[in-house]
Design a protein around this motif. Structure first.
Motif, mmCIF file in Angstrom:
data_model
loop_
_atom_site.group_PDB
_atom_site.id
_atom_site.type_symbol
_atom_site.label_atom_id
_atom_site.label_comp_id
_atom_site.label_asym_id
_atom_site.label_seq_id
_atom_site.Cartn_x
_atom_site.Cartn_y
_atom_site.Cartn_z
ATOM 1 N N VAL A 192 -7.286 8.861 24.438
ATOM 2 C CA VAL A 192 -7.934 9.450 24.006
ATOM 3 C C VAL A 192 -7.920 9.307 22.616
ATOM 4 C CG1 VAL A 192 -5.733 10.932 23.814
ATOM 5 C CG2 VAL A 192 -8.086 12.026 24.014
ATOM 6 N N LYS A 193 -9.364 9.237 22.081
ATOM 7 C CA LYS A 193 -9.113 8.957 20.674
ATOM 8 C C LYS A 193 -8.864 10.209 19.813
ATOM 9 C CE LYS A 193 -13.998 5.793 21.019
ATOM 10 N NZ LYS A 193 -15.060 5.329 20.160
ATOM 11 N N GLN A 194 -8.093 9.358 19.064
ATOM 12 C CA GLN A 194 -7.961 10.272 17.885
ATOM 13 C C GLN A 194 -6.638 9.366 16.941
ATOM 14 O OE1 GLN A 194 -4.244 13.068 18.889
ATOM 15 N NE2 GLN A 194 -4.170 10.846 20.762
ATOM 16 N N GLN A 195 -6.281 9.808 15.586
ATOM 17 C CA GLN A 195 -5.884 8.774 13.896
ATOM 18 C C GLN A 195 -4.686 8.524 14.566
ATOM 19 O OE1 GLN A 195 -7.537 9.993 10.058
ATOM 20 N NE2 GLN A 195 -5.655 9.282 9.534
ATOM 21 N N TYR A 196 -4.488 7.555 14.459
ATOM 22 C CA TYR A 196 -2.551 6.902 14.600
ATOM 23 C C TYR A 196 -2.252 6.136 13.408
ATOM 24 C CZ TYR A 196 -3.144 8.160 19.631
ATOM 25 O OH TYR A 196 -3.342 8.846 21.196
ATOM 26 N N LEU A 197 -3.305 5.806 12.742
ATOM 27 C CA LEU A 197 -3.161 5.487 11.295
ATOM 28 C C LEU A 197 -3.041 5.805 10.397
ATOM 29 C CD1 LEU A 197 -4.415 1.483 11.564
ATOM 30 C CD2 LEU A 197 -2.295 1.753 11.194
ATOM 31 N N PRO A 198 -1.977 6.306 9.467
ATOM 32 C CA PRO A 198 -2.449 6.865 7.782
ATOM 33 C C PRO A 198 -3.705 6.597 7.436
ATOM 34 C CG PRO A 198 -0.123 5.417 8.176
ATOM 35 C CD PRO A 198 -0.709 5.413 9.522
ATOM 36 N N ASP A 199 -4.150 7.840 6.626
ATOM 37 C CA ASP A 199 -5.483 8.061 6.227
ATOM 38 C C ASP A 199 -5.258 7.137 5.626
ATOM 39 O OD1 ASP A 199 -5.608 10.332 7.553
ATOM 40 O OD2 ASP A 199 -4.784 11.755 5.622
ATOM 41 N N GLU A 200 -4.649 6.156 4.507
ATOM 42 C CA GLU A 200 -4.315 5.145 3.476
ATOM 43 C C GLU A 200 -5.462 3.921 4.605
ATOM 44 O OE1 GLU A 200 -2.137 7.955 1.854
ATOM 45 O OE2 GLU A 200 -1.713 6.916 3.907
ATOM 46 N N LEU A 201 -4.280 3.619 5.933
ATOM 47 C CA LEU A 201 -4.893 2.625 6.111
ATOM 48 C C LEU A 201 -5.967 2.160 7.480
ATOM 49 C CD1 LEU A 201 -1.119 1.783 7.226
ATOM 50 C CD2 LEU A 201 -2.197 1.108 5.438
ATOM 51 N N VAL A 202 -6.561 3.373 7.394
ATOM 52 C CA VAL A 202 -7.826 3.786 9.317
ATOM 53 C C VAL A 202 -8.728 3.111 8.806
ATOM 54 C CG1 VAL A 202 -9.503 5.530 9.614
ATOM 55 C CG2 VAL A 202 -7.510 6.553 8.887
ATOM 56 N N GLY A 203 -8.906 1.864 9.935
ATOM 57 C CA GLY A 203 -9.739 0.816 9.855
ATOM 58 C C GLY A 203 -9.189 -0.692 10.215
ATOM 59 N N MET A 204 -7.500 -0.051 9.100
ATOM 60 C CA MET A 204 -7.477 -1.502 9.245
ATOM 61 C C MET A 204 -7.161 -2.274 10.641
ATOM 62 S SD MET A 204 -4.599 -1.711 5.830
ATOM 63 C CE MET A 204 -5.043 -3.190 6.072
ATOM 64 N N LYS A 205 -6.900 -3.588 10.552
ATOM 65 C CA LYS A 205 -6.571 -4.102 12.269
ATOM 66 C C LYS A 205 -4.839 -4.528 11.993
ATOM 67 C CE LYS A 205 -10.461 -3.027 14.976
ATOM 68 N NZ LYS A 205 -9.676 -1.621 16.243
ATOM 69 N N PHE A 206 -5.029 -4.417 12.726
ATOM 70 C CA PHE A 206 -3.278 -5.721 12.555
ATOM 71 C C PHE A 206 -2.998 -6.692 14.105
ATOM 72 C CE2 PHE A 206 -1.816 -1.394 9.751
ATOM 73 C CZ PHE A 206 -1.915 -2.069 8.487
ATOM 74 N N PHE A 207 -2.933 -5.881 14.694
ATOM 75 C CA PHE A 207 -3.014 -7.275 16.230
ATOM 76 C C PHE A 207 -5.048 -6.910 17.111
ATOM 77 C CE2 PHE A 207 -2.736 -6.901 20.798
ATOM 78 C CZ PHE A 207 -2.271 -8.628 20.884
ATOM 79 N N GLU A 208 -5.210 -8.495 16.823
ATOM 80 C CA GLU A 208 -5.869 -9.259 17.471
ATOM 81 C C GLU A 208 -5.849 -10.031 18.275
ATOM 82 O OE1 GLU A 208 -8.079 -10.363 13.635
ATOM 83 O OE2 GLU A 208 -7.917 -8.611 12.680
ATOM 84 N N ILE A 211 0.712 -1.594 -0.023
ATOM 85 C CA ILE A 211 0.250 -0.578 0.140
ATOM 86 C C ILE A 211 0.872 1.206 0.097
ATOM 87 C CG2 ILE A 211 -2.090 1.500 1.370
ATOM 88 C CD1 ILE A 211 -2.849 -1.378 2.410
ATOM 89 N N GLN A 212 0.810 2.106 -0.905
ATOM 90 C CA GLN A 212 1.802 3.355 -0.892
ATOM 91 C C GLN A 212 0.921 3.875 -0.124
ATOM 92 O OE1 GLN A 212 4.013 4.210 -3.006
ATOM 93 N NE2 GLN A 212 4.507 5.644 -2.696
ATOM 94 N N ILE A 213 1.715 4.604 0.460
ATOM 95 C CA ILE A 213 1.567 5.133 2.043
ATOM 96 C C ILE A 213 2.170 6.889 1.613
ATOM 97 C CG2 ILE A 213 1.251 5.528 4.268
ATOM 98 C CD1 ILE A 213 -0.306 3.077 3.448
#
Length: 439
Positions: A403-419, A366-368
Motif C-alpha cells: 500500500v502506498k504511504q509515506q515512509y521517509l521523513p518529511d525532509e526526505l520525501v522523494g529521495m532515492k537511496f536504493f536504485e 540533513i537536519q531531520i
C-alpha cells in the motif's frame, strides 16, 4: 686496524655466505635495478661523482639495498658507518654522530651513515637523527623492506630521496647464479661445479626475485652434492628442487605487499575472474595469512560488490567463515576457495553499498525532525492520545501486500537511496518496485 682486526676481517670474508662474498664492489658489477642505477640515472651519477644526499632504499629482501650501500662505501671519499636498527640503540647513534662531528671539525670530512632496517627504529630514535641529517653532520642512507611513507618519519622522508628497488628478473638471477658457480675469486668456482640449464631456470624462477634465496640454494647444492665420475659437482633440477624445497612467495603480513595482494584478491572477485581470485587466495594461504582475515574480506566483497544481485553470496561467504572456524586449516582453504569462486562468478551490483552511503550522507548533512506520526510506535498506553501511529496502513491488508504511504521523513520525501540495476536478482527487484509504484 690492528693485526687481529685484519685477520678477523680476512677470515670473515673467506667464510661468509656466498651471497655476501658475491656482493659487488663497483656500480658496474651490480646486477639489475637499471631503472635507478643505469648510467643515465640520477643515482648512478651521484654515486660516481661522490655527491650524495640522504637516501632511502626501499624494496623486498634480496633486491640489493645493502649491496648498493656497500658499493657507495667502496666508492665514496666520505667515512662510512653502518648500524642495524634491529640491534642498535640511541647510544650507538650518539657515538656515530660524535665521530662525525669530530671528522668535520678536524678534517672537513663527511660521514655517511647507513642504517639497515631503518623502519625498526621508533619515532623517537628517528627524530634524534633529524637535526644531524638536516645540518649535514651525516648523510643518511636508510634501507627498509617496509613502505617508508608508512614506517619512516615524514620529516626524514622530506629530507631524503627515495629509491624503490624491484625484485630481480629471472635473467638477473641467472647471471648471479652463473657467477656463483663459475667465479673462482668471489664465487665457488674452486668446487668445479656445473649447473644444468633446467636447474638454472628453475632457481631463477622460484626464488621470487630474491637473489639471496637463489644463491643460498646454489651454495647448499655445491657444499652437499658429491662429485660425479668426471670430478664435477652437477647441479641438476632434482638437486635444485631439494635445496630450495619451497617457492619463495613474496608476502609480508605487516607490509604494503600484504595490502597489494589482498587488494588484487578483492578486485579479482569484483571483476568476476575466479582464476585470479583463487590464485591470490592460494598465495595468501601459502604465505601463512590469517584465514579469518581472508574470510572477512570475502564476506565484505559479497555484501559490497555482489549485493542484491545475488543475496545468497553473503550466505555462502558467511557459511565458509563458520566452516573455517569449525574445521581449521589446512582443510579450511576449501570452503574459502568455494566462497571466493562463488563471489567471483556471481552477478555484481553495488546498489546496496551505494544506498547505505547515500543514506549515511543524508543523516550527516540533513537536519531531520520527527519520524512521521503514522509510523511512530503506538504500543503503549496513551500513544493514541498523542497521535502516535494514527493513520498507519498495514500492508498485509491490501492487495499484493503493498500500500502506498509515506515512509521517509518529511525532509526526505522523494529521495532515492536504493536504485536496483539489471543484474541477477536485482532485475526482479526492479520490476517489483516499478509494479508497486503503479498501484
Amino acid at each position: 686496524m690492528d693485526l687481529f682486526d685484519y685477520m678477523r676481517e680476512t677470515k670473515k670474508e673467506k667464510e661468509s655466505p656466498l651471497a655476501s662474498r658475491l656482493r659487488p664492489t663497483t656500480l658496474d658489477e651490480v646486477v639489475g635495478q637499471r631503472h635507478i642505477i643505469g648510467k643515465d640515472k640520477l643515482l648512478y651519477r651521484a654515486i660516481a661523482a661522490d655527491k650524495l644526499s640522504s637516501l632511502i632504499f626501499y624494496g623486498p629482501p634480496g633486491t640489493g639495498k645493502t649491496t648498493l650501500a656497500k658499493v657507495i662505501a667502496n666508492t665514496t671519499k666520505a667515512d662510512f658507518e653502518q648500524i642495524n636498527a634491529t640491534s642498535a640503540g640511541k647510544k650507538d647513534m650518539e657515538a656515530v654522530i660524535a665521530q662525525a662531528k669530530e671528522r668535520i671539525a678536524m678534517y672537513g670530512k663527511k660521514t655517511i651513515l647507513f642504517i639497515d632496517e631503518i623502519h625498526r627504529f621508533n619515532k623517537g630514535q628517528q627524530d634524534y637523527l633529524l637535526p644531524f641529517v638536516e645540518d649535514g653532520t651525516v648523510i643518511l642512507i636508510g634501507a627498509t623492506t617496509e613502505n617508508p611513507y608508512f614506517e619512516v618519519n615524514r620529516a626524514l622522508i622530506s629530507r631524503s630521496i627515495i629509491f624503490e628497488l624491484k625484485p630481480l628478473s629471472a635473467e638477473d638471477i641467472e647471471e648471479l647464479l652463473r657467477r656463483a658457480v663459475y667465479d673462482e675469486k668471489k664465487g665457488m668456482g674452486a668446487y668445479h661445479g656445473e649447473i644444468e640449464p633446467e636447474a638454472l631456470h628453475f632457481l631463477a624462477d622460484i626464488c621470487g626475485g630474491d637473489a639471496r634465496s637463489a644463491l643460498n640454494a646454489v651454495e647448499l647444492a655445491l657444499l652437499t652434492t658429491p662429485p660425479s665420475e668426471d670430478g664435477k659437482i652437477h647441479i641438476t633440477l632434482a638437486v635444485a628442487e631439494e635445496c630450495i624445497q619451497k617457492r619463495n612467495v613474496r608476502y609480508d603480513k605487516d607490509g604494503d605487499n600484504h595490502y597489494d595482494i589482498i587488494s588484487a584478491f578483492i578486485k579479482s572477485m569484483r571483476g568476476s575472474d575466479p582464476d585470479a581470485a583463487v590464485y591470490y587466495l592460494a598465495r595468501m594461504v601459502y604465505a601463512g595469512e590469517d584465514p579469518k582475515f581472508i574470510a572477512r574480506r570475502i564476506m565484505i566483497c559479497a555484501a559490497e560488490d555482489v549485493g542484491m544481485a545475488d543475496p545468497n553470496a553473503m550466505t555462502v561467504a558467511a557459511s565458509a567463515a563458520q566452516i573455517l572456524e569449525r574445521v581449521g586449516m589446512p582443510e579450511g582453504r576449501i570452503p574459502l576457495a568455494e566462497a571466493a569462486v562463488y563471489v567471483a562468478t556471481a552477478p555484481k551490483s553495488n546498489a546496496s553499498y551505494m544506498a547505505i552511503n547515500r543514506a549515511m550522507s543524508a543523516v550527516e548533512k540533513i537536519q531531520i525532525g520527527k519520524v512521521p506520526a503514522h509510523l511512530q510506535d503506538s504500543h503503549y498506553n496513551g500513544a493514541s492520545q498523542m497521535g502516535r501511529g494514527i493513520g498507519y496502513k498495514y500492508a498485509h491488508d491490501y492487495p499484493g501486500h503493498y500500500v502506498k504511504q509515506q515512509y521517509l521523513p518529511d525532509e526526505l520525501v522523494g529521495m532515492k537511496f536504493f536504485e536496483p540495476g539489471d543484474n541477477g536478482y536485482e532485475k526482479e527487484l526492479k520490476k517489483y518496485m516499478e509494479f508497486c509504484q503503479k498501484l
